[in-house]
Design a protein around this motif. Structure first.
Motif, PDB file in Angstrom:
ATOM      1  N   ASP A  29       0.838  -1.182   0.000  1.00  0.00           N
ATOM      2  CA  ASP A  29       0.000   0.000   0.000  1.00  0.00           C
ATOM      3  C   ASP A  29       0.888   1.252   0.000  1.00  0.00           C
ATOM      4  O   ASP A  29       1.679   1.452   0.927  1.00  0.00           O
ATOM      5  CB  ASP A  29      -0.914  -0.021   1.222  1.00  0.00           C
ATOM      6  N   GLU A  30       0.759   2.063  -1.035  1.00  0.00           N
ATOM      7  CA  GLU A  30       1.605   3.250  -1.179  1.00  0.00           C
ATOM      8  C   GLU A  30       1.443   4.210  -0.009  1.00  0.00           C
ATOM      9  O   GLU A  30       2.429   4.750   0.507  1.00  0.00           O
ATOM     10  CB  GLU A  30       1.286   3.972  -2.494  1.00  0.00           C
ATOM     11  N   GLU A  31       0.206   4.437   0.410  1.00  0.00           N
ATOM     12  CA  GLU A  31      -0.036   5.363   1.518  1.00  0.00           C
ATOM     13  C   GLU A  31       0.563   4.838   2.816  1.00  0.00           C
ATOM     14  O   GLU A  31       1.101   5.603   3.621  1.00  0.00           O
ATOM     15  CB  GLU A  31      -1.534   5.630   1.684  1.00  0.00           C
ATOM     16  N   GLN A  32       0.479   3.544   3.013  1.00  0.00           N
ATOM     17  CA  GLN A  32       1.051   2.938   4.215  1.00  0.00           C
ATOM     18  C   GLN A  32       2.573   3.097   4.210  1.00  0.00           C
ATOM     19  O   GLN A  32       3.177   3.373   5.250  1.00  0.00           O
ATOM     20  CB  GLN A  32       0.656   1.467   4.293  1.00  0.00           C
ATOM     21  N   LEU A  33       3.196   2.925   3.052  1.00  0.00           N
ATOM     22  CA  LEU A  33       4.643   3.110   2.953  1.00  0.00           C
ATOM     23  C   LEU A  33       5.037   4.559   3.242  1.00  0.00           C
ATOM     24  O   LEU A  33       6.003   4.810   3.960  1.00  0.00           O
ATOM     25  CB  LEU A  33       5.140   2.707   1.568  1.00  0.00           C
ATOM     26  N   ARG A  34       4.291   5.501   2.676  1.00  0.00           N
ATOM     27  CA  ARG A  34       4.580   6.922   2.938  1.00  0.00           C
ATOM     28  C   ARG A  34       4.461   7.231   4.429  1.00  0.00           C
ATOM     29  O   ARG A  34       5.300   7.909   5.005  1.00  0.00           O
ATOM     30  CB  ARG A  34       3.619   7.808   2.150  1.00  0.00           C
ATOM     31  N   ARG A  35       3.404   6.721   5.045  1.00  0.00           N
ATOM     32  CA  ARG A  35       3.172   6.970   6.467  1.00  0.00           C
ATOM     33  C   ARG A  35       4.301   6.359   7.299  1.00  0.00           C
ATOM     34  O   ARG A  35       4.813   6.989   8.224  1.00  0.00           O
ATOM     35  CB  ARG A  35       1.812   6.392   6.873  1.00  0.00           C
ATOM     36  N   LEU A  36       4.712   5.148   6.978  1.00  0.00           N
ATOM     37  CA  LEU A  36       5.784   4.486   7.696  1.00  0.00           C
ATOM     38  C   LEU A  36       7.081   5.292   7.605  1.00  0.00           C
ATOM     39  O   LEU A  36       7.765   5.514   8.613  1.00  0.00           O
ATOM     40  CB  LEU A  36       5.986   3.077   7.128  1.00  0.00           C
ATOM     41  N   VAL A  37       7.416   5.738   6.412  1.00  0.00           N
ATOM     42  CA  VAL A  37       8.635   6.534   6.216  1.00  0.00           C
ATOM     43  C   VAL A  37       8.547   7.854   6.970  1.00  0.00           C
ATOM     44  O   VAL A  37       9.497   8.260   7.648  1.00  0.00           O
ATOM     45  CB  VAL A  37       8.892   6.762   4.708  1.00  0.00           C
ATOM     46  N   MET A  38       7.414   8.523   6.880  1.00  0.00           N
ATOM     47  CA  MET A  38       7.281   9.828   7.530  1.00  0.00           C
ATOM     48  C   MET A  38       7.330   9.701   9.051  1.00  0.00           C
ATOM     49  O   MET A  38       7.953  10.532   9.720  1.00  0.00           O
ATOM     50  CB  MET A  38       5.995  10.516   7.075  1.00  0.00           C
ATOM     51  N   ILE A  39       6.703   8.670   9.595  1.00  0.00           N
ATOM     52  CA  ILE A  39       6.765   8.453  11.043  1.00  0.00           C
ATOM     53  C   ILE A  39       8.221   8.261  11.475  1.00  0.00           C
ATOM     54  O   ILE A  39       8.683   8.854  12.453  1.00  0.00           O
ATOM     55  CB  ILE A  39       5.891   7.255  11.462  1.00  0.00           C
TER      56      ILE A  39
END
Length: 104
Positions: A29-39
Protein backbone atom coordinates in the motif's frame (compact mmCIF):
# COMPACT_ATOMS: atom_id res chain seq x y z
CA UNK A 1 8.44 25.23 12.28
CA UNK A 2 7.22 21.91 13.64
CA UNK A 3 4.60 20.06 11.60
CA UNK A 4 2.77 16.92 12.58
CA UNK A 5 2.45 13.67 10.70
CA UNK A 6 -0.71 14.51 8.76
CA UNK A 7 0.61 17.92 7.66
CA UNK A 8 3.86 16.34 6.51
CA UNK A 9 1.99 13.64 4.58
CA UNK A 10 -0.08 16.33 2.88
CA UNK A 11 3.08 18.23 1.91
CA UNK A 12 4.66 15.03 0.61
CA UNK A 13 1.59 14.43 -1.53
CA UNK A 14 1.88 17.94 -2.97
CA UNK A 15 5.57 17.43 -3.75
CA UNK A 16 4.81 14.16 -5.49
CA UNK A 17 2.23 15.79 -7.77
CA UNK A 18 5.08 17.50 -9.60
CA UNK A 19 7.22 14.37 -9.79
CA UNK A 20 5.22 11.23 -8.96
CA UNK A 21 7.00 8.17 -7.64
CA UNK A 22 6.77 4.90 -9.53
CA UNK A 23 5.83 2.13 -7.13
CA UNK A 24 6.02 -0.27 -10.09
CA UNK A 25 3.01 -2.33 -9.09
CA UNK A 26 4.61 -3.39 -5.83
CA UNK A 27 2.26 -5.43 -3.66
CA UNK A 28 2.31 -2.79 -0.93
CA UNK A 29 0.00 0.00 0.00
CA UNK A 30 1.60 3.25 -1.18
CA UNK A 31 -0.04 5.36 1.52
CA UNK A 32 1.05 2.94 4.21
CA UNK A 33 4.64 3.11 2.95
CA UNK A 34 4.58 6.92 2.94
CA UNK A 35 3.17 6.97 6.47
CA UNK A 36 5.78 4.49 7.70
CA UNK A 37 8.63 6.53 6.22
CA UNK A 38 7.28 9.83 7.53
CA UNK A 39 6.76 8.45 11.04
CA UNK A 40 10.35 7.20 11.06
CA UNK A 41 11.70 10.53 9.79
CA UNK A 42 9.76 12.55 12.33
CA UNK A 43 11.03 10.33 15.14
CA UNK A 44 14.62 10.65 13.90
CA UNK A 45 14.22 14.41 13.60
CA UNK A 46 12.93 14.70 17.15
CA UNK A 47 15.89 12.71 18.49
CA UNK A 48 18.38 14.69 16.42
CA UNK A 49 16.93 18.05 17.45
CA UNK A 50 17.34 17.03 21.10
CA UNK A 51 21.01 16.14 20.63
CA UNK A 52 22.47 18.50 18.03
CA UNK A 53 22.75 22.20 17.36
CA UNK A 54 20.82 23.72 14.43
CA UNK A 55 24.07 23.88 12.43
CA UNK A 56 24.81 20.21 13.10
CA UNK A 57 21.24 19.27 12.14
CA UNK A 58 21.55 21.14 8.84
CA UNK A 59 24.87 19.45 8.10
CA UNK A 60 23.44 16.01 8.89
CA UNK A 61 20.38 16.68 6.70
CA UNK A 62 22.54 17.90 3.81
CA UNK A 63 24.82 14.86 4.04
CA UNK A 64 21.85 12.50 4.32
CA UNK A 65 20.20 14.11 1.30
CA UNK A 66 23.41 13.89 -0.73
CA UNK A 67 23.72 10.22 0.16
CA UNK A 68 20.11 9.49 -0.83
CA UNK A 69 20.43 11.39 -4.12
CA UNK A 70 23.64 9.52 -4.95
CA UNK A 71 22.04 6.19 -4.04
CA UNK A 72 19.01 7.04 -6.21
CA UNK A 73 21.28 8.00 -9.10
CA UNK A 74 23.16 4.71 -8.84
CA UNK A 75 19.92 2.72 -8.76
CA UNK A 76 18.68 4.55 -11.85
CA UNK A 77 21.97 3.87 -13.63
CA UNK A 78 21.72 0.18 -12.78
CA UNK A 79 18.16 0.05 -14.11
CA UNK A 80 19.18 1.90 -17.25
CA UNK A 81 22.00 -0.58 -17.84
CA UNK A 82 19.49 -3.43 -17.56
CA UNK A 83 17.06 -1.72 -19.94
CA UNK A 84 19.70 -0.55 -22.41
CA UNK A 85 22.85 -2.62 -21.97
CA UNK A 86 24.47 -1.15 -25.07
CA UNK A 87 26.58 1.96 -24.92
CA UNK A 88 29.40 3.19 -22.76
CA UNK A 89 29.03 4.18 -19.14
CA UNK A 90 29.30 7.85 -20.18
CA UNK A 91 26.50 7.42 -22.73
CA UNK A 92 24.32 5.72 -20.16
CA UNK A 93 24.96 8.52 -17.66
CA UNK A 94 24.02 11.13 -20.26
CA UNK A 95 20.81 9.23 -21.05
CA UNK A 96 19.98 9.15 -17.35
CA UNK A 97 20.66 12.86 -16.93
CA UNK A 98 18.39 13.60 -19.91
CA UNK A 99 15.67 11.53 -18.24
CA UNK A 100 16.07 13.49 -14.99
CA UNK A 101 15.98 16.85 -16.75
CA UNK A 102 12.77 15.95 -18.52
CA UNK A 103 11.37 17.62 -21.63
CA UNK A 104 12.47 21.17 -22.33
Amino acid sequence: MKLGLEAMLQLLQEVEQGDPLDFADLPMDEEQLRRLVMIDLLQRDEALQAEASPEECQLIYMLSTARLVLENLLLHLQLLRLEQPEGTAAEQLQALLRRFRGPR
